[in-house]
Design an enzyme around this catalytic site. Structure first.
Site, PDB file in Angstrom:
ATOM      1  N   SER A 123       0.830  -1.200   0.000  1.00  9.31           N
ATOM      2  CA  SER A 123       0.000   0.000   0.000  1.00  9.31           C
ATOM      3  C   SER A 123       0.863   1.248   0.000  1.00  9.31           C
ATOM      4  CB  SER A 123      -0.872  -0.013   1.262  1.00  9.31           C
ATOM      5  OG  SER A 123      -1.452   1.250   1.483  1.00  9.31           O
ATOM      6  N   TYR A 147      -1.406  -0.438  10.836  1.00 11.35           N
ATOM      7  CA  TYR A 147      -1.615  -1.030   9.504  1.00 11.35           C
ATOM      8  C   TYR A 147      -0.378  -0.818   8.632  1.00 11.35           C
ATOM      9  CZ  TYR A 147      -3.426  -1.402   4.701  1.00 11.35           C
ATOM     10  OH  TYR A 147      -3.611  -1.720   3.379  1.00 11.35           O
ATOM     11  N   LYS A 151       2.338  -3.574   6.825  1.00 11.38           N
ATOM     12  CA  LYS A 151       2.679  -3.642   5.390  1.00 11.38           C
ATOM     13  C   LYS A 151       4.195  -3.537   5.209  1.00 11.38           C
ATOM     14  CE  LYS A 151      -1.256  -4.298   3.376  1.00 11.38           C
ATOM     15  NZ  LYS A 151      -1.551  -5.629   2.846  1.00 11.38           N
TER      16      LYS A 151
HETATM   17  P1  NAD Z   1     -10.953  -6.919   1.538  1.00 12.40           P
HETATM   18  O1  NAD Z   1     -11.134  -6.822   3.008  1.00 12.40           O
HETATM   19  O2  NAD Z   1     -12.117  -6.686   0.661  1.00 12.40           O
HETATM   20  O3  NAD Z   1     -10.336  -8.345   1.164  1.00 12.40           O
HETATM   21  C1  NAD Z   1      -9.364  -8.981   1.953  1.00 12.40           C
HETATM   22  C2  NAD Z   1      -9.769 -10.434   2.097  1.00 12.40           C
HETATM   23  O4  NAD Z   1      -8.787 -11.126   2.878  1.00 12.40           O
HETATM   24  C3  NAD Z   1     -11.098 -10.601   2.819  1.00 12.40           C
HETATM   25  O5  NAD Z   1     -11.957 -11.443   2.071  1.00 12.40           O
HETATM   26  C4  NAD Z   1     -10.731 -11.231   4.153  1.00 12.40           C
HETATM   27  O6  NAD Z   1     -11.734 -12.083   4.653  1.00 12.40           O
HETATM   28  C5  NAD Z   1      -9.450 -11.994   3.775  1.00 12.40           C
HETATM   29  N1  NAD Z   1      -8.562 -12.241   4.916  1.00 12.40           N
HETATM   30  C6  NAD Z   1      -8.057 -11.338   5.783  1.00 12.40           C
HETATM   31  N2  NAD Z   1      -7.288 -11.940   6.695  1.00 12.40           N
HETATM   32  C7  NAD Z   1      -7.286 -13.262   6.401  1.00 12.40           C
HETATM   33  C8  NAD Z   1      -6.681 -14.418   6.979  1.00 12.40           C
HETATM   34  N3  NAD Z   1      -5.927 -14.321   8.078  1.00 12.40           N
HETATM   35  N4  NAD Z   1      -6.880 -15.636   6.396  1.00 12.40           N
HETATM   36  C9  NAD Z   1      -7.641 -15.733   5.278  1.00 12.40           C
HETATM   37  N5  NAD Z   1      -8.259 -14.697   4.705  1.00 12.40           N
HETATM   38  C10 NAD Z   1      -8.090 -13.471   5.260  1.00 12.40           C
HETATM   39  O7  NAD Z   1      -9.755  -5.933   1.177  1.00 12.40           O
HETATM   40  P2  NAD Z   1      -9.248  -5.457  -0.252  1.00 12.40           P
HETATM   41  O8  NAD Z   1      -9.633  -4.039  -0.430  1.00 12.40           O
HETATM   42  O9  NAD Z   1      -9.638  -6.459  -1.273  1.00 12.40           O
HETATM   43  O10 NAD Z   1      -7.677  -5.493   0.000  1.00 12.40           O
HETATM   44  C11 NAD Z   1      -6.866  -6.570  -0.435  1.00 12.40           C
HETATM   45  C12 NAD Z   1      -5.431  -6.256  -0.038  1.00 12.40           C
HETATM   46  O11 NAD Z   1      -5.028  -5.034  -0.625  1.00 12.40           O
HETATM   47  C13 NAD Z   1      -5.209  -6.108   1.471  1.00 12.40           C
HETATM   48  O12 NAD Z   1      -3.986  -6.716   1.813  1.00 12.40           O
HETATM   49  C14 NAD Z   1      -5.111  -4.598   1.656  1.00 12.40           C
HETATM   50  O13 NAD Z   1      -4.318  -4.266   2.764  1.00 12.40           O
HETATM   51  C15 NAD Z   1      -4.466  -4.164   0.357  1.00 12.40           C
HETATM   52  N6  NAD Z   1      -4.756  -2.775   0.003  1.00 12.40           N
HETATM   53  C16 NAD Z   1      -6.045  -2.365  -0.138  1.00 12.40           C
HETATM   54  C17 NAD Z   1      -6.318  -1.028  -0.449  1.00 12.40           C
HETATM   55  C18 NAD Z   1      -7.742  -0.533  -0.602  1.00 12.40           C
HETATM   56  O14 NAD Z   1      -7.956   0.685  -0.591  1.00 12.40           O
HETATM   57  N7  NAD Z   1      -8.737  -1.414  -0.760  1.00 12.40           N
HETATM   58  C19 NAD Z   1      -5.254  -0.107  -0.601  1.00 12.40           C
HETATM   59  C20 NAD Z   1      -3.947  -0.570  -0.471  1.00 12.40           C
HETATM   60  C21 NAD Z   1      -3.694  -1.914  -0.171  1.00 12.40           C
HETATM   61  N1  UFG Z   2     -12.862  11.629   2.815  1.00 11.10           N
HETATM   62  C1  UFG Z   2     -13.857  12.516   3.129  1.00 11.10           C
HETATM   63  N2  UFG Z   2     -15.037  12.018   3.592  1.00 11.10           N
HETATM   64  C2  UFG Z   2     -15.261  10.673   3.761  1.00 11.10           C
HETATM   65  C3  UFG Z   2     -14.219   9.780   3.446  1.00 11.10           C
HETATM   66  C4  UFG Z   2     -13.026  10.299   2.984  1.00 11.10           C
HETATM   67  O1  UFG Z   2     -13.683  13.727   3.010  1.00 11.10           O
HETATM   68  O2  UFG Z   2     -16.352  10.290   4.207  1.00 11.10           O
HETATM   69  C5  UFG Z   2     -11.600  12.162   2.274  1.00 11.10           C
HETATM   70  C6  UFG Z   2     -10.377  11.879   3.133  1.00 11.10           C
HETATM   71  O3  UFG Z   2     -10.242  12.866   4.128  1.00 11.10           O
HETATM   72  C7  UFG Z   2      -9.273  11.886   2.094  1.00 11.10           C
HETATM   73  C8  UFG Z   2      -9.953  11.333   0.839  1.00 11.10           C
HETATM   74  O4  UFG Z   2     -11.349  11.503   1.041  1.00 11.10           O
HETATM   75  O5  UFG Z   2      -8.857  13.205   1.843  1.00 11.10           O
HETATM   76  C9  UFG Z   2      -9.679   9.856   0.590  1.00 11.10           C
HETATM   77  O6  UFG Z   2      -9.995   9.131   1.760  1.00 11.10           O
HETATM   78  P1  UFG Z   2     -10.116   7.539   1.756  1.00 11.10           P
HETATM   79  O7  UFG Z   2     -10.534   7.138   3.143  1.00 11.10           O
HETATM   80  O8  UFG Z   2     -10.964   7.082   0.628  1.00 11.10           O
HETATM   81  O9  UFG Z   2      -8.626   7.050   1.433  1.00 11.10           O
HETATM   82  P2  UFG Z   2      -7.263   7.325   2.238  1.00 11.10           P
HETATM   83  O10 UFG Z   2      -6.327   7.929   1.257  1.00 11.10           O
HETATM   84  O11 UFG Z   2      -7.486   8.046   3.505  1.00 11.10           O
HETATM   85  O12 UFG Z   2      -6.823   5.849   2.652  1.00 11.10           O
HETATM   86  C10 UFG Z   2      -6.427   4.919   1.655  1.00 11.10           C
HETATM   87  C11 UFG Z   2      -6.647   3.485   2.155  1.00 11.10           C
HETATM   88  C12 UFG Z   2      -5.723   3.186   3.315  1.00 11.10           C
HETATM   89  C13 UFG Z   2      -4.297   3.528   2.963  1.00 11.10           C
HETATM   90  C14 UFG Z   2      -4.209   4.969   2.471  1.00 11.10           C
HETATM   91  C15 UFG Z   2      -2.824   5.351   2.049  1.00 11.10           C
HETATM   92  O13 UFG Z   2      -7.971   3.323   2.599  1.00 11.10           O
HETATM   93  O14 UFG Z   2      -5.783   1.802   3.581  1.00 11.10           O
HETATM   94  O15 UFG Z   2      -5.076   5.135   1.347  1.00 11.10           O
HETATM   95  O16 UFG Z   2      -2.450   4.610   0.962  1.00 11.10           O
HETATM   96  F1  UFG Z   2      -3.527   3.393   4.056  1.00 11.10           F
END
Ligand code: NAD
Ligand code: UFG
Length: 332
Positions: A123, A147, A151
């Site tokens: 991330s 978190y 990572k």
């Molecule tokens: P998500 O929560 O939708 O999917 C993650 C899945 O992993 C879930 O289905 C959950 O049940 C499963 N899981 C978690 N821990 C587990 C375990 N111990 N054993 C088996 N299954 C497990 O999340 P996502 O948005 O699809 O994210 C996927 C990956 O991408 C994560 O590692 C997250 O940290 C990373 N990521 C997500 C974002 C984002 O904004 N969505 C941004 C950066 C990185």
């Molecule tokens: N925001 C609002 N109102 C809301 C939600 C978000 O104004 O209800 C704003 C936040 O303040 C930010 C922007 O929208 O300025 C984006 O916010 P998000 O929560 O969608 O995303 P973030 O960038 O805060 O977080 C994401 C992932 C995290 C990761 C981070 C840095 O959710 O897991 O990017 O990579 F850590």
């Protein structure tokens, strides 16, 4: 055909990747324990793809079982999405996040054999609040939440195993993944108290409040609201297939990290404006205080992935907003 082991395949990103992998005719073994998902995607994959198998398993506690699965399935590629991802929750439950995210990665690395090819979901959070924008892979790594620490630790763990066990590994640092695949099969969950902006916009339409709290309008940005690098889920997933091709062509002690982002910064107001315009909605803005822990600006320098992975994000903000809403607008 090649075999892929996909962890976290019941979730948003892992599920979308799994769907594409099955459509590309890969043989897939999925693992998930539904800690942050339902079995909806898994049921769909089982019903529609004969090359899909699934194991319900907590990766963080069953190291021996993980090894058995690896030995039995002998994957050509492992794509490790499973993990908990809520920054705020990680601050109140550090034990859960360390145990779940780092031990899962440890068990996966222990199960990998020499020559295994692994892609890991990292991330942009690993950069913390970077003064340098756009952020390249050369920028400093800094933990600003539990978190983020999990990572960074997972990346380090993968790097050490890659070197000592001859595992070919790529860590992909996602910026802000949004939207849904055009087919609308796998969607981002907006029903479970979303914190992120795009699912929050969907939630406010669904619950008819039609007003979004915007966290801060006094940032040093063009319109005062936070700026992020939003990337369409389909571009993000395509980046994983590019990484798979790259890792296949470049073996020999490979360990790489790449940013997956568009290289464009979009403010909260710009995203809401786009959402309203393309979906004919009328979500209003309510400015509130800054959210604790939010950075002002965060966007990628994606050149390394563009050049080496031969991958480039192509979807616009309008398309992200359109596809996010289209996938769920008929949900009851
Ligand atoms: P998500 O929560 O939708 O999917 C993650 C899945 O992993 C879930 O289905 C959950 O049940 C499963 N899981 C978690 N821990 C587990 C375990 N111990 N054993 C088996 N299954 C497990 O999340 P996502 O948005 O699809 O994210 C996927 C990956 O991408 C994560 O590692 C997250 O940290 C990373 N990521 C997500 C974002 C984002 O904004 N969505 C941004 C950066 C990185
Ligand atoms: N925001 C609002 N109102 C809301 C939600 C978000 O104004 O209800 C704003 C936040 O303040 C930010 C922007 O929208 O300025 C984006 O916010 P998000 O929560 O969608 O995303 P973030 O960038 O805060 O977080 C994401 C992932 C995290 C990761 C981070 C840095 O959710 O897991 O990017 O990579 F850590």
């Amino acid at each position: 055909m090649k075999k892929i082991l996909i962890t976290g395949c019941a979730g948003y990103i892992g599920g979308t990747f799994c769907y594409e992998a099955l459509k590309k005719n890969y043989e897939v073994l999925g693992i998930d324990n539904f800690i942050n998902s339902t079995d909806k995607n898994i049921k769909y994959f089982k019903k529609n793809f004969s090359k899909f198998r699934f194991v319900d398993l907590d990766l963080s506690i069953s190291g021996e079982k993980v090894k058995d699965i690896f030995n039995d399935f002998a994957p050509d590629y492992v794509v490790h999405f499973a993990g908990l991802k809520a920054v705020g929750e990680s601050e109140t439950k550090p034990d859960l996040y360390w145990q779940n995210n780092v031990l899962s990665t440890m068990n996966i690395m222990e199960a990998c054999l020499s020559g295994t090819r692994l892609i890991f979901s990292s991330s942009a959070t690993v950069y913390g609040e970077s003064v340098i924008q756009p952020i390249s892979e050369k920028c400093a790594i800094k933990s600003e939440s539990v978190y983020g620490s999990t990572k960074i630790s997972s990346e380090l763990l993968i790097k050490d195993y890659s070197r000592t066990k001859n595992i070919e590994a790529i860590c992909l640092r996602y910026f802000n993944p949004v939207g849904s695949h055009k087919d609308g099969i796998v969607v981002e969950d907006y029903t479970n108290k979303p914190n992120n902006l795009m699912p929050k916009l969907i939630e406010v339409i669904k619950n008819k409040s039609n007003e979004i709290s915007v966290f801060g309008n006094d940032y040093n940005t063009q319109d005062g609201t936070g700026e992020r690098d939003y990337i369409h889920i389909s571009d993000l997933v395509a980046g994983h297939f590019s990484a798979i091709e790259y890792i296949y062509d470049n073996e020999e002690n490979l360990f790489k990290t790449y940013n997956l982002g568009t290289g464009k910064a979009t403010s909260v107001l710009e995203l809401v404006e786009s959402f309203n315009r393309v979906n004919s909605t009328n979500i209003k803005i309510d400015f509130t205080d800054r959210r604790k822990g939010d950075v002002e600006v965060c966007y990628a320098d994606p050149h390394l992935a563009n050049c080496e992975l031969k991958w480039k994000a192509v979807y616009s903000i309008d398309e992200m907003c359109r596809d996010a809403w289209n996938a769920v607008k008929n949900d009851t």
